[in-house]
Motif scaffolding. Structure first.
Motif, PDB file in Angstrom:
ATOM      1  N   GLU A 165       8.895   4.795   2.203  1.00 49.07           N
ATOM      2  CA  GLU A 165       9.485   3.576   3.232  1.00 49.07           C
ATOM      3  C   GLU A 165       9.576   2.414   2.256  1.00 49.07           C
ATOM      4  OE1 GLU A 165       5.935   2.271   5.698  1.00 49.07           O
ATOM      5  OE2 GLU A 165       4.919   4.022   4.701  1.00 49.07           O
ATOM      6  N   ASN A 221       2.796   4.018  -1.608  1.00 49.50           N
ATOM      7  CA  ASN A 221       3.021   4.833  -2.745  1.00 49.50           C
ATOM      8  C   ASN A 221       3.915   4.889  -3.525  1.00 49.50           C
ATOM      9  OD1 ASN A 221       2.134   6.564  -4.762  1.00 49.50           O
ATOM     10  ND2 ASN A 221       2.007   8.510  -3.506  1.00 49.50           N
ATOM     11  N   ALA A 258      -3.690   1.838  -4.199  1.00 51.14           N
ATOM     12  CA  ALA A 258      -3.473   1.729  -2.914  1.00 51.14           C
ATOM     13  C   ALA A 258      -4.649   2.266  -2.147  1.00 51.14           C
ATOM     14  CB  ALA A 258      -2.099   1.973  -2.487  1.00 51.14           C
ATOM     15  N   ASN A 259      -5.081   1.895  -1.096  1.00 51.86           N
ATOM     16  CA  ASN A 259      -6.068   2.755  -0.378  1.00 51.86           C
ATOM     17  C   ASN A 259      -7.420   2.844  -0.989  1.00 51.86           C
ATOM     18  OD1 ASN A 259      -3.995   3.015   1.495  1.00 51.86           O
ATOM     19  ND2 ASN A 259      -3.708   5.257   0.930  1.00 51.86           N
ATOM     20  N   SER A 319       0.886  -1.187  -0.086  1.00 52.60           N
ATOM     21  CA  SER A 319       0.072   0.068   0.150  1.00 52.60           C
ATOM     22  C   SER A 319       0.849   1.290  -0.033  1.00 52.60           C
ATOM     23  CB  SER A 319      -0.976   0.079   1.092  1.00 52.60           C
ATOM     24  OG  SER A 319      -0.181  -0.078   2.446  1.00 52.60           O
ATOM     25  N   SER A 345       0.811   0.961  -7.373  1.00 54.22           N
ATOM     26  CA  SER A 345       0.363   1.418  -5.934  1.00 54.22           C
ATOM     27  C   SER A 345      -0.442   2.844  -5.943  1.00 54.22           C
ATOM     28  CB  SER A 345       1.541   1.135  -4.934  1.00 54.22           C
ATOM     29  OG  SER A 345       2.553   2.252  -5.252  1.00 54.22           O
ATOM     30  N   ARG A 346       0.223   3.806  -6.870  1.00 52.45           N
ATOM     31  CA  ARG A 346      -0.602   4.833  -6.534  1.00 52.45           C
ATOM     32  C   ARG A 346      -1.734   4.852  -6.988  1.00 52.45           C
ATOM     33  NH1 ARG A 346      -0.768   7.578 -11.925  1.00 52.45           N
ATOM     34  NH2 ARG A 346       0.599   6.714 -13.400  1.00 52.45           N
TER      35      ARG A 346
HETATM   36  C1  LIG Z   1      -2.095   4.649   1.773  1.00 56.21           C
HETATM   37  O1  LIG Z   1      -2.549   4.953   3.003  1.00 56.21           O
HETATM   38  C2  LIG Z   1      -1.172   4.785   4.024  1.00 56.21           C
HETATM   39  C3  LIG Z   1      -1.896   4.859   5.384  1.00 56.21           C
HETATM   40  O2  LIG Z   1      -2.349   5.678   5.455  1.00 56.21           O
HETATM   41  C4  LIG Z   1      -0.273   5.645   3.520  1.00 56.21           C
HETATM   42  O3  LIG Z   1       0.854   5.492   4.480  1.00 56.21           O
HETATM   43  C5  LIG Z   1      -0.008   5.409   1.872  1.00 56.21           C
HETATM   44  O4  LIG Z   1       1.087   6.606   1.651  1.00 56.21           O
HETATM   45  C6  LIG Z   1      -1.259   5.508   1.141  1.00 56.21           C
HETATM   46  N1  LIG Z   1      -0.916   5.244  -0.108  1.00 56.21           N
HETATM   47  C7  LIG Z   1      -1.372   5.922  -1.244  1.00 56.21           C
HETATM   48  C8  LIG Z   1      -0.800   5.445  -2.553  1.00 56.21           C
HETATM   49  O5  LIG Z   1      -2.074   6.601  -1.200  1.00 56.21           O
END
Ligand SMILES: *[C@@H]1O[C@H](CO)[C@@H](O)[C@H](O)[C@H]1NC(C)=O
Ligand SMILES: *[C@@H]1O[C@H](CO)[C@@H](O)[C@H](O)[C@H]1NC(C)=O
Ligand SMILES: *[C@@H]1O[C@H](CO)[C@@H](O)[C@H](O)[C@H]1NC(C)=O
Ligand SMILES: *[C@@H]1O[C@H](CO)[C@@H](O)[C@H](O)[C@H]1NC(C)=O
Ligand SMILES: *[C@@H]1O[C@H](CO)[C@@H](O)[C@H](O)[C@H]1NC(C)=O
Ligand SMILES: *[C@@H]1O[C@H](CO)[C@@H](O)[C@H](O)[C@H]1NC(C)=O
Ligand SMILES: *[C@@H]1O[C@H](CO)[C@@H](O)[C@H](O)[C@H]1NC(C)=O
Ligand SMILES: *[C@@H]1O[C@H](CO)[C@@H](O)[C@H](O)[C@H]1NC(C)=O
Ligand SMILES: *[C@@H]1O[C@H](CO)[C@@H](O)[C@H](O)[C@H]1NC(C)=O
Ligand SMILES: *[C@@H]1O[C@H](CO)[C@@H](O)[C@H](O)[C@H]1NC(C)=O
Ligand SMILES: *[C@@H]1O[C@H](CO)[C@@H](O)[C@H](O)[C@H]1NC(C)=O
Ligand SMILES: *[C@@H]1O[C@H](CO)[C@@H](O)[C@H](O)[C@H]1NC(C)=O
Length: 380
Positions: free
Chosen positions: A280, A152, A178-179, A150, A174-175
């Motif tokens: 990360e 980005n 994700a989420n 997840s 992932s962009r």
């Molecule tokens: C998704 O959510 C996590 C936790 O809030 C965050 O660290 C991450 O950057 C987000 N990823 C994206 C692609 O928005």
């Protein structure tokens, strides 16, 4: 889920003499159920990354070690694919239902491919990639179960690659996914399906909706559990699937050349594609890989012709069960059958490239190897 644990064998009857088969599946593997429709593939690679202890000892796989340079003109990073970013994290030895903390390193069990956030001084993003040793693959059905990051800024890729114009790609950014939540007003967990060159993607080329590109949207969160990504490559068409359900066909410029199959997790910061690099460390976890395919190699082809005496004999052709649900982690961890491997059954045809590492299923509790006759857990 039990149903997918049961192999269905084609048992066509034949007028006249039926030659006994020496071993199951010696005439190959069929995607379709009925013999009138079936398309047979001769060869097999199956990797159960929940039990493979060390991929560097796995003769079916090659860990990729190469790099692409930082590009000062675009500011895009290079990628450095190294062994440190390919990590085996199998289930623990002697796993029991009473001790359900399952993976040896913690976290999701399987083969981990990492993209690290520590950019190397020469502008390289540390990335992870593996490739089948077999590069004589020419048409087939290819399936992998992955749980995506997840974080980005990365691309998870499952693809065939011979050269920049002979490539079939499933790429997940992932962009983009994700989420994702079902309630999003603009729901998007797209999977990018491409016949294209790696370089044009790296260059941030905005792919239009051409006949060599498809972008269906997957209706689930890809980061919560493992899902099966699949493509069936035929001469006139590539059909893409998700958890066993058909997604999309690409029919123009279908690659025809022999190839290897790869799994990759990468980032180069390109604004039009991966973005990132990740803030990360990001991990993609692969629980299995399965390939049922034909070979371009003349020795392999004649091996097949020699071992396949009678395709209509009982058990000569094996029907590949479809994965019909997400091959979930919970099911895998608690020992219920989450997916089916021919290579974990006895009496299978030999003479195919199959990892024979003896540590493959050692020490697992009996329920982990349900349906897998002990001592016959791997090919000899
Ligand atoms: C998704 O959510 C996590 C936790 O809030 C965050 O660290 C991450 O950057 C987000 N990823 C994206 C692609 O928005
Ligand atoms: C293997 O399977 C074939 C086909 O089902 C059968 O004819 C043969 O007897 C089996 N061989 C052994 C050693 O079990
Ligand atoms: C798997 O699904 C495909 C496509 O839906 C279907 O054509 C095929 O018969 C199925 N195969 C089996 C073994 O059920
Ligand atoms: C399975 O059968 C369907 C229907 O005949 C056909 O369209 C499809 O190409 C077949 N798939 C394979 C891999 O043979
Ligand atoms: C794969 O090989 C089998 C056995 O030789 C053959 O019947 C089939 O047509 C081949 N499929 C493709 C797509 O080449
Ligand atoms: C790639 O990373 C490895 C491991 O950190 C390092 O030894 C190697 O020098 C790097 N390659 C390049 C071209 O910088
Ligand atoms: C698994 O259990 C067996 C039998 O109890 C024992 O001999 C073996 O050392 C255990 N393996 C590990 C890795 O703990
Ligand atoms: C890729 O390989 C095919 C088959 O050999 C060839 O026709 C094609 O020109 C190659 N493409 C590139 C970019 O080298
Ligand atoms: C491209 O195709 C996708 C999937 O069908 C669709 O949602 C999108 O609107 C299309 N984009 C353009 C620019 O046509
Ligand atoms: C992902 O990172 C890029 C920069 O690399 C940023 O532009 C974008 O807004 C981020 N996306 C999300 C969903 O956080
Ligand atoms: C098994 O494979 C080897 C290597 O390809 C080949 O030399 C041998 O003839 C094969 N045996 C059979 C029975 O196909
Ligand atoms: C194992 O996992 C499956 C799938 O999540 C679930 O249906 C089943 O109840 C679980 N069994 C046990 C004993 O936990």
């Amino acid at each position: 889920m039990r149903n997918i644990h049961i192999a269905k064998w084609i048992s066509a009857t034949l007028l006249g003499l039926i030659q006994p088969v020496a071993a199951n599946c010696e005439c190959g593997y069929s995607v379709n159920t009925t013999s009138s429709q079936h398309e047979v593939f001769t060869d097999l690679i199956e990797s159960d990354f929940l039990t493979i202890q060390d991929i560097s000892a796995d003769t079916d796989w090659e860990i990729q070690r190469y790099w692409t340079p930082y590009d000062p003109s675009s500011g895009y990073y290079g990628e450095n694919f190294t062994a440190a970013n390919v990590v085996s994290n199998p289930l623990k030895y002697n796993y029991t239902l009473e001790n359900p903390t399952t993976s040896q390193l913690g976290g999701d069990a399987g083969l981990q491919l990492w993209v690290r956030s520590d950019i190397q001084p020469n502008g390289l993003v540390p990335c992870g990639q593996v490739k089948t040793v077999r590069d004589d693959i020419q048409y087939g059905s290819f399936r992998t179960s992955m749980k995506l990051t997840s974080v980005n800024g990365t691309c998870s890729a499952f693809f065939s690659y011979y050269n920049d114009t002979q490539e079939i790609d499933m790429e997940l950014l992932s962009r983009q996914y994700a989420n994702y939540t079902l309630s999003d007003s603009d729901p998007s967990s797209p999977v990018n399906l491409v016949f294209h060159s790696v370089q044009s993607i790296i260059d941030g080329y905005q792919l239009p909706n051409t006949s060599t590109y498809g972008r269906p949207v997957l209706p689930v969160a890809l980061t919560d559990e493992y899902h099966e990504y699949r493509f069936d490559w035929m001469p006139n068409r590539v059909s893409f699937y998700f958890d066993g359900k058909w997604l999309w066909d690409l029919v123009t410029d279908v690659p025809s050349w022999r190839t290897a199959i790869l799994l990759s997790h990468w980032s180069n910061g390109a604004s039009g594609w991966t973005q990132g690099p990740p803030a990360e460390d990001a991990v993609m976890t692969v629980s299995y890989f399965k390939a049922y395919f034909n070979s371009s190699d003349s020795q392999r082809t004649s091996d097949y012709q020699n071992r396949c005496k009678d395709p209509s004999a009982a058990n000569a052709i094996c029907v590949i069960p479809n994965q019909t649900v997400a091959p979930g982690e919970a099911a895998a961890q608690n020992g219920s059958a989450s997916t089916f491997f021919f290579s974990q059954h006895a009496n299978m045809t030999s003479n195919q490239t199959i990892y024979t590492g003896e540590n493959k299923a050692m020490g697992l509790a009996p329920e982990m190897v349900a349906g897998m006759p002990l001592c016959a857990a791997w090919f000899r």
